[in-house]
Design a protein around this motif. Structure first.
Motif, mmCIF file in Angstrom:
data_model
loop_
_atom_site.group_PDB
_atom_site.id
_atom_site.type_symbol
_atom_site.label_atom_id
_atom_site.label_comp_id
_atom_site.label_asym_id
_atom_site.label_seq_id
_atom_site.Cartn_x
_atom_site.Cartn_y
_atom_site.Cartn_z
ATOM 1 N N ASN A 27 3.922 8.623 3.863
ATOM 2 C CA ASN A 27 3.191 7.428 3.448
ATOM 3 C C ASN A 27 3.620 6.174 4.205
ATOM 4 O OD1 ASN A 27 1.533 8.243 0.923
ATOM 5 N ND2 ASN A 27 3.533 9.199 0.588
ATOM 6 N N GLU B 253 1.423 6.619 -6.929
ATOM 7 C CA GLU B 253 0.265 7.395 -7.377
ATOM 8 C C GLU B 253 0.406 8.874 -7.029
ATOM 9 O OE1 GLU B 253 -3.114 5.425 -5.710
ATOM 10 O OE2 GLU B 253 -3.106 3.816 -7.216
ATOM 11 N N SER B 254 1.061 9.164 -5.891
ATOM 12 C CA SER B 254 1.254 10.561 -5.505
ATOM 13 C C SER B 254 2.194 11.286 -6.461
ATOM 14 C CB SER B 254 1.803 10.652 -4.073
ATOM 15 O OG SER B 254 3.177 10.261 -4.020
ATOM 16 N N ASP C 51 0.831 -1.207 0.000
ATOM 17 C CA ASP C 51 0.000 0.000 0.000
ATOM 18 C C ASP C 51 0.866 1.257 0.000
ATOM 19 O OD1 ASP C 51 -2.386 -1.371 -0.034
ATOM 20 O OD2 ASP C 51 -2.552 -1.448 2.148
ATOM 21 N N GLN C 52 1.971 1.213 0.761
ATOM 22 C CA GLN C 52 2.861 2.365 0.846
ATOM 23 C C GLN C 52 3.493 2.663 -0.512
ATOM 24 O OE1 GLN C 52 6.073 1.838 3.589
ATOM 25 N NE2 GLN C 52 6.761 3.956 3.500
ATOM 26 N N GLN D 231 0.859 3.966 -2.926
ATOM 27 C CA GLN D 231 0.462 5.337 -2.601
ATOM 28 C C GLN D 231 1.526 6.336 -3.061
ATOM 29 O OE1 GLN D 231 -2.468 5.723 -1.326
ATOM 30 N NE2 GLN D 231 -2.607 7.713 -0.312
ATOM 31 N N LEU E 71 -4.741 1.481 3.566
ATOM 32 C CA LEU E 71 -6.053 2.070 3.370
ATOM 33 C C LEU E 71 -7.144 1.224 4.027
ATOM 34 C CD1 LEU E 71 -5.838 3.137 -0.378
ATOM 35 C CD2 LEU E 71 -5.277 4.471 1.656
ATOM 36 N N LYS F 132 -11.742 5.666 -3.303
ATOM 37 C CA LYS F 132 -10.845 5.798 -4.451
ATOM 38 C C LYS F 132 -11.486 5.269 -5.727
ATOM 39 C CE LYS F 132 -6.562 4.829 -4.374
ATOM 40 N NZ LYS F 132 -5.307 4.050 -4.269
#
Length: 323
Positions: free
Chosen positions: A94, A21-22, A14-15, A18, A99, A107
């Motif tokens: 992050n 995507e950032s 997930d990290q 993220q 999530l 999302k």
């Protein structure tokens, strides 16, 4: 001051996702271990060439002539043009991110417009499909009936001797073509086919008001399943199940029935789909031929099965257990 190194450090999936995507890098597809995005370091618009490790964030571009690589720090710095310490702050922001179901669902709610493919091209190819015997004969060898060919608007590109399957967005607007050679097993899709942004046959499946949907890999498999069962079915058009695919499934169905290929890649792909769907509260089941095997002996996918075998598999779905 000592500088922290993340080259070998473990991160959560997930990290990493993220952070990627950032940076404005959209995940186009993924494997069990890596995220695949369009490379920001060269002109990469057709097939995602940058691979990012889900465990460490280490990246590598396998595009011809690029070969850029590095750790997660290097990726952040080069894409966002920031300092080393600014990159650390992004990682810290992050760190440990996981999530919640509510956040994951949120999302999934953003729509994205997909460019419309020229209908006149489809009309011409469709006329040629019914004009020439060759494409019709080929589809009969694939056990696709005439009514099924009409339902899915099959077309024929005479110049390239290819069956072309139209792909539509959720509203039934054409967004591209998937091509498959008749004489040779070659594949050629229309330019910028948005396969990571829409599921094949989703526009039909969502209109059936079904609680469940069958997920297969290819358009031909989807046709065969619909022909044999008249059930809601979609195809991923390959081994990718993106967040946009998940969004479409989440909005219209409560249960997914896995019907991916029976080989090792297909089994691993089923696990990835199951994980994503389970994480947002969808029920996951699986079509199986028997307790011992996913498909009948000698069959890799639904395209290899008879209609009666397909009906047997769909009538005997079971809870997915990861195998």
């Amino acid at each position: 001051m000592e500088q922290r190194s993340f080259t070998q450090g473990k991160m959560t999936e997930d990290q990493v996702r993220q952070i990627v995507e950032s940076l404005g890098l959209e995940v186009q597809s993924e494997t069990d271990t890596n995220l695949l995005v369009f490379c920001p370091f060269h002109s990469n618009t057709h097939s995602a060439a940058l691979s990012v490790s889900k465990e460490s964030g280490v990246f590598y571009c396998f595009g011809a002539g690029c070969n850029e690589k590095g750790n997660i720090i290097a990726l952040i710095r080069r894409v966002s043009k920031c300092s080393y310490f600014a990159a650390l702050r992004i990682i810290d922001k992050n760190e440990g991110v996981r999530l919640t179901v509510e956040e994951q669902v949120a999302k999934l709610k953003a729509d994205e417009e997909i460019p419309i493919f020229p209908q006149k091209v489809i009309d011409k190819f469709q006329a040629d499909y019914w004009k020439y015997e060759r494409p019709q004969q080929y589809m009969r060898t694939r056990s696709i009936e005439r009514a099924t060919a009409k339902h899915f608007n099959l077309t024929y590109d005479k110049d390239n001797d290819m069956i072309c399957v139209p792909v539509y967005d959720k509203n039934g607007q054409p967004v591209g073509l998937v091509g498959r050679g008749i004489k040779e097993k070659v594949f050629k899709n229309s330019v910028n086919l948005p396969s990571s942004k829409t599921l094949y046959n989703y526009h039909n499946a969502r209109r059936m008001s079904s609680e469940s949907v069958i997920i297969v890999e290819s358009s031909f498999d989807a046709m065969r399943v619909w022909q044999a069962t008249d059930r809601a079915v979609v195809a991923t058009l390959g081994g990718t199940f993106s967040d946009k695919h998940l969004s479409q499934i989440y909005r219209s169905f409560g249960t997914v029935i896995l019907g991916t290929d029976g080989d090792e890649p297909g089994i691993k792909f089923a696990r990835r789909i199951a994980k994503k769907c389970s994480n947002v509260g969808l029920f996951v089941r699986q079509a199986r031929f028997s307790e011992q095997s996913l498909f009948p002996e000698g069959c890799k996918d639904f395209g290899d099965c008879t209609d009666s075998q397909i009906r047997h598999m769909i009538d005997n779905i079971e809870h997915y257990t990861g195998g």
